[in-house]
Design a protein around this motif. Structure first.
Motif, PDB file in Angstrom:
ATOM      1  N   GLU A 224      -2.607 -31.065 -13.856  1.00 30.55           N
ATOM      2  CA  GLU A 224      -1.276 -30.482 -14.005  1.00 30.55           C
ATOM      3  C   GLU A 224      -0.430 -31.212 -15.050  1.00 30.55           C
ATOM      4  O   GLU A 224       0.735 -30.893 -15.231  1.00 30.55           O
ATOM      5  N   LYS A 225      -1.021 -32.174 -15.738  1.00 32.93           N
ATOM      6  CA  LYS A 225      -0.272 -32.949 -16.735  1.00 32.93           C
ATOM      7  C   LYS A 225      -0.210 -32.215 -18.066  1.00 32.93           C
ATOM      8  O   LYS A 225      -1.182 -31.617 -18.516  1.00 32.93           O
ATOM      9  N   TYR A 226       0.958 -32.268 -18.697  1.00 31.61           N
ATOM     10  CA  TYR A 226       1.099 -31.754 -20.061  1.00 31.61           C
ATOM     11  C   TYR A 226       2.092 -32.644 -20.808  1.00 31.61           C
ATOM     12  O   TYR A 226       2.865 -33.392 -20.199  1.00 31.61           O
ATOM     13  N   VAL A 227       2.051 -32.577 -22.127  1.00 34.86           N
ATOM     14  CA  VAL A 227       2.879 -33.452 -22.959  1.00 34.86           C
ATOM     15  C   VAL A 227       3.866 -32.603 -23.745  1.00 34.86           C
ATOM     16  O   VAL A 227       3.485 -31.627 -24.413  1.00 34.86           O
ATOM     17  N   GLU A 228       5.139 -32.972 -23.682  1.00 38.27           N
ATOM     18  CA  GLU A 228       6.165 -32.245 -24.408  1.00 38.27           C
ATOM     19  C   GLU A 228       6.184 -32.668 -25.873  1.00 38.27           C
ATOM     20  O   GLU A 228       5.512 -33.636 -26.265  1.00 38.27           O
ATOM     21  N   SER A 229       6.947 -31.954 -26.678  1.00 34.36           N
ATOM     22  CA  SER A 229       6.980 -32.210 -28.123  1.00 34.36           C
ATOM     23  C   SER A 229       7.448 -33.623 -28.464  1.00 34.36           C
ATOM     24  O   SER A 229       7.060 -34.178 -29.495  1.00 34.36           O
ATOM     25  N   ASP A 230       8.262 -34.209 -27.586  1.00 38.16           N
ATOM     26  CA  ASP A 230       8.750 -35.566 -27.849  1.00 38.16           C
ATOM     27  C   ASP A 230       7.801 -36.639 -27.319  1.00 38.16           C
ATOM     28  O   ASP A 230       8.119 -37.828 -27.337  1.00 38.16           O
ATOM     29  N   GLY A 231       6.616 -36.197 -26.807  1.00 37.21           N
ATOM     30  CA  GLY A 231       5.621 -37.144 -26.321  1.00 37.21           C
ATOM     31  C   GLY A 231       5.754 -37.505 -24.854  1.00 37.21           C
ATOM     32  O   GLY A 231       4.937 -38.276 -24.322  1.00 37.21           O
ATOM     33  N   LYS A 232       6.712 -36.948 -24.171  1.00 36.37           N
ATOM     34  CA  LYS A 232       6.938 -37.273 -22.755  1.00 36.37           C
ATOM     35  C   LYS A 232       5.930 -36.524 -21.885  1.00 36.37           C
ATOM     36  O   LYS A 232       5.722 -35.321 -22.035  1.00 36.37           O
ATOM     37  N   GLU A 233       5.274 -37.273 -20.991  1.00 44.89           N
ATOM     38  CA  GLU A 233       4.292 -36.676 -20.102  1.00 44.89           C
ATOM     39  C   GLU A 233       4.987 -36.048 -18.898  1.00 44.89           C
ATOM     40  O   GLU A 233       5.818 -36.672 -18.240  1.00 44.89           O
ATOM     41  N   MET A 234       4.626 -34.798 -18.607  1.00 50.07           N
ATOM     42  CA  MET A 234       5.251 -34.060 -17.516  1.00 50.07           C
ATOM     43  C   MET A 234       4.187 -33.521 -16.564  1.00 50.07           C
ATOM     44  O   MET A 234       3.029 -33.327 -16.934  1.00 50.07           O
ATOM     45  N   ALA A 235       4.592 -33.287 -15.311  1.00 47.66           N
ATOM     46  CA  ALA A 235       3.709 -32.688 -14.304  1.00 47.66           C
ATOM     47  C   ALA A 235       4.191 -31.269 -14.020  1.00 47.66           C
ATOM     48  O   ALA A 235       5.375 -31.042 -13.775  1.00 47.66           O
ATOM     49  N   ASN A 236       3.260 -30.333 -14.055  1.00 46.26           N
ATOM     50  CA  ASN A 236       3.591 -28.931 -13.818  1.00 46.26           C
ATOM     51  C   ASN A 236       3.251 -28.536 -12.379  1.00 46.26           C
ATOM     52  O   ASN A 236       2.485 -29.211 -11.697  1.00 46.26           O
ATOM     53  N   ASN A 237       3.840 -27.445 -11.907  1.00 45.95           N
ATOM     54  CA  ASN A 237       3.553 -26.893 -10.581  1.00 45.95           C
ATOM     55  C   ASN A 237       3.735 -27.918  -9.459  1.00 45.95           C
ATOM     56  O   ASN A 237       2.933 -28.002  -8.528  1.00 45.95           O
ATOM     57  N   VAL A 238       4.788 -28.690  -9.544  1.00 45.62           N
ATOM     58  CA  VAL A 238       5.084 -29.670  -8.495  1.00 45.62           C
ATOM     59  C   VAL A 238       5.749 -28.958  -7.318  1.00 45.62           C
ATOM     60  O   VAL A 238       6.647 -28.134  -7.498  1.00 45.62           O
ATOM     61  N   PHE A 239       5.296 -29.269  -6.118  1.00 42.62           N
ATOM     62  CA  PHE A 239       5.840 -28.660  -4.904  1.00 42.62           C
ATOM     63  C   PHE A 239       7.015 -29.521  -4.435  1.00 42.62           C
ATOM     64  O   PHE A 239       6.841 -30.602  -3.902  1.00 42.62           O
ATOM     65  N   ARG A 240       8.254 -29.025  -4.658  1.00 39.00           N
ATOM     66  CA  ARG A 240       9.422 -29.744  -4.156  1.00 39.00           C
ATOM     67  C   ARG A 240       9.778 -29.195  -2.781  1.00 39.00           C
ATOM     68  O   ARG A 240      10.175 -28.048  -2.631  1.00 39.00           O
ATOM     69  N   LYS A 241       9.637 -30.038  -1.803  1.00 38.60           N
ATOM     70  CA  LYS A 241       9.758 -29.625  -0.408  1.00 38.60           C
ATOM     71  C   LYS A 241      11.220 -29.444   0.006  1.00 38.60           C
ATOM     72  O   LYS A 241      12.072 -30.274  -0.286  1.00 38.60           O
ATOM     73  N   HIS A 242      11.487 -28.343   0.712  1.00 36.07           N
ATOM     74  CA  HIS A 242      12.802 -28.101   1.304  1.00 36.07           C
ATOM     75  C   HIS A 242      12.751 -28.247   2.830  1.00 36.07           C
ATOM     76  O   HIS A 242      13.657 -28.810   3.424  1.00 36.07           O
ATOM     77  N   VAL A 243      11.715 -27.678   3.439  1.00 41.14           N
ATOM     78  CA  VAL A 243      11.551 -27.739   4.893  1.00 41.14           C
ATOM     79  C   VAL A 243      10.111 -28.124   5.195  1.00 41.14           C
ATOM     80  O   VAL A 243       9.183 -27.605   4.578  1.00 41.14           O
ATOM     81  N   THR A 244       9.917 -29.038   6.155  1.00 38.71           N
ATOM     82  CA  THR A 244       8.590 -29.551   6.487  1.00 38.71           C
ATOM     83  C   THR A 244       8.049 -28.880   7.746  1.00 38.71           C
ATOM     84  O   THR A 244       8.807 -28.636   8.691  1.00 38.71           O
ATOM     85  N   VAL A 245       6.766 -28.601   7.760  1.00 39.70           N
ATOM     86  CA  VAL A 245       6.125 -28.025   8.941  1.00 39.70           C
ATOM     87  C   VAL A 245       6.427 -28.895  10.158  1.00 39.70           C
ATOM     88  O   VAL A 245       6.331 -30.110  10.118  1.00 39.70           O
ATOM     89  N   GLY A 246       6.842 -28.233  11.241  1.00 43.97           N
ATOM     90  CA  GLY A 246       7.204 -28.966  12.450  1.00 43.97           C
ATOM     91  C   GLY A 246       8.682 -29.257  12.584  1.00 43.97           C
ATOM     92  O   GLY A 246       9.143 -29.671  13.651  1.00 43.97           O
ATOM     93  N   ASP A 247       9.461 -29.024  11.504  1.00 42.29           N
ATOM     94  CA  ASP A 247      10.914 -29.232  11.575  1.00 42.29           C
ATOM     95  C   ASP A 247      11.556 -28.174  12.479  1.00 42.29           C
ATOM     96  O   ASP A 247      11.107 -27.023  12.541  1.00 42.29           O
TER      97      ASP A 247
END
Length: 358
Positions: A224-247
């Motif tokens: 999922e890693k990609y590099v932007e034009s300025d050379g910064k390494e980024m991660a794509n398709n990151v799962f940002r959690k809002h609610v956790t199973v069992g909450d």
């Protein structure tokens, strides 16, 4: 009422027992016979299935009957005339087949030993008990006063007696309403009239939003890693959690508001992708157990070139969740250049986890 453990289950209902009995008949008659019967005699096949359902409820437990009477108890099914006719025409040695399977055929009825049918119940009952024990072991705060059994499967005396026998050591009584099958319908009607009966639920999945963020080699997948034009390494398709199973979530209340910053000044529309996961802490939306369930678009107004206020002009999307009676609502709000836009996505629970067809 408050839900104290997430909903769960599996293929442990009466239909599974019915299918095993039907499979037993199919093994005796042969697939060709059953295919012709099902294709040309739909009404009679329906009556056969109803006959299995009715007969299944008459099977009793050995503890109730006594060992001697339990061995003598027979399980019988009326065999449709069309099925008899097709089987006899295609299998001249059908009597030998019956004898080999220890099945009797008298007056148009198939007689099986009840012990064979009880074996089909065992896997299903074990599945119910395993689910219950897992729920009890996962949370010491859960101390059920009783187990209430509803639905068509609860009409079976063997099921009720088996559950009572298995839960006796835990001091959990097994209760059956007078009309267990109708109880499901009554409950659905009551809930439809007033979904506020349930005050809070335990969410069965983790819910979140797909995003990109700075790549962390100890956390993110290299795929999922990609590099932007300025050379910064980024991660794509990151799962940002809002609610956790069992909450535990309060029904009808907007919760877990989180902000998402749009870095590109050229972006005029931001699409918010909503995902679920079976895991407590998913990393990427592309990993096993994650599932896309919907999206919503939020537009950004054109920024006045003369307005130099960076704070008021920055593109931010605020996302929050709301678990309603039968709906999951996701709301995205953007305030930019003094203008506020709101978009809302509504997803029915019964449609959320249907198998997606291509």
């Amino acid at each position: 009422m408050k839900q104290v453990h997430k909903s769960g289950g599996g293929a442990w209902g009466g239909v599974r027992v019915n299918e095993k009995i039907l499979e037993l008949i199919r093994d005796m008659t042969g697939q060709e016979v059953m295919s012709e019967f099902s294709s040309n005699h739909c009404n009679e096949e329906y009556h056969l299935r109803m006959e299995i359902e009715t007969s299944k409820r008459k099977v009793d437990s050995p503890a109730k009957l006594g060992e001697e009477n339990a061995e003598e108890q027979k399980f019988y099914i009326r065999m449709p005339q069309a099925l008899q006719r097709i089987w006899r025409s295609k299998c001249k040695a059908y009597k030998e087949v019956l004898s080999a399977n220890d099945v009797k055929f008298e007056a148009g009825e198939l007689y099986f030993k009840s012990d064979k049918i009880r074996e089909y119940f065992k896997d299903t009952i074990d599945g119910i008990l395993t689910t219950l024990r897992d729920a009890l072991e996962s949370s010491s705060s859960i101390k059920p006063g009783a187990m209430i059994v509803v639905g068509g499967f609860a009409e079976s005396n063997y099921v009720i007696e088996s559950l009572r026998e298995s839960l006796e050591d835990k001091m959990i009584p097994v209760l059956k309403p007078d009309f267990p099958e109708k109880s499901v319908l009554n409950g659905a009607v009551l809930f439809g009239q007033n979904d506020e009966i349930i005050k809070s639920r335990i969410v069965p999945h983790t819910y979140g939003i797909a995003m990109t963020m700075e790549f962390n080699s100890r956390l993110h997948s290299n795929e999922e890693k990609y590099v932007e034009s300025d050379g910064k390494e980024m991660a794509n398709n990151v799962f940002r959690k809002h609610v956790t199973v069992g909450d535990s979530v309060e029904i009808g209340k907007w919760i877990t508001s989180k902000e998402y910053y749009i870095t590109s000044e050229e972006t005029s529309i931001s699409r918010v992708y909503v995902f679920t996961s079976d895991k407590k802490n998913p990393i990427h939306t592309t990993e096993t157990g994650s599932k896309y369930i919907g999206h919503l678009d939020i537009e950004f107004p054109d920024i006045d070139e003369e307005d130099t206020d960076e704070i008021s002009n920055r593109k931010v999307v605020q996302v929050e969740f709301n678990f309603c009676g039968t709906l999951l609502r996701v709301r995205a709000v953007s305030t930019c250049s003094g203008k506020t836009q709101t978009r809302e996505l509504q997803i029915k629970y019964n449609e959320m986890f249907k198998e997606q067809k291509e």
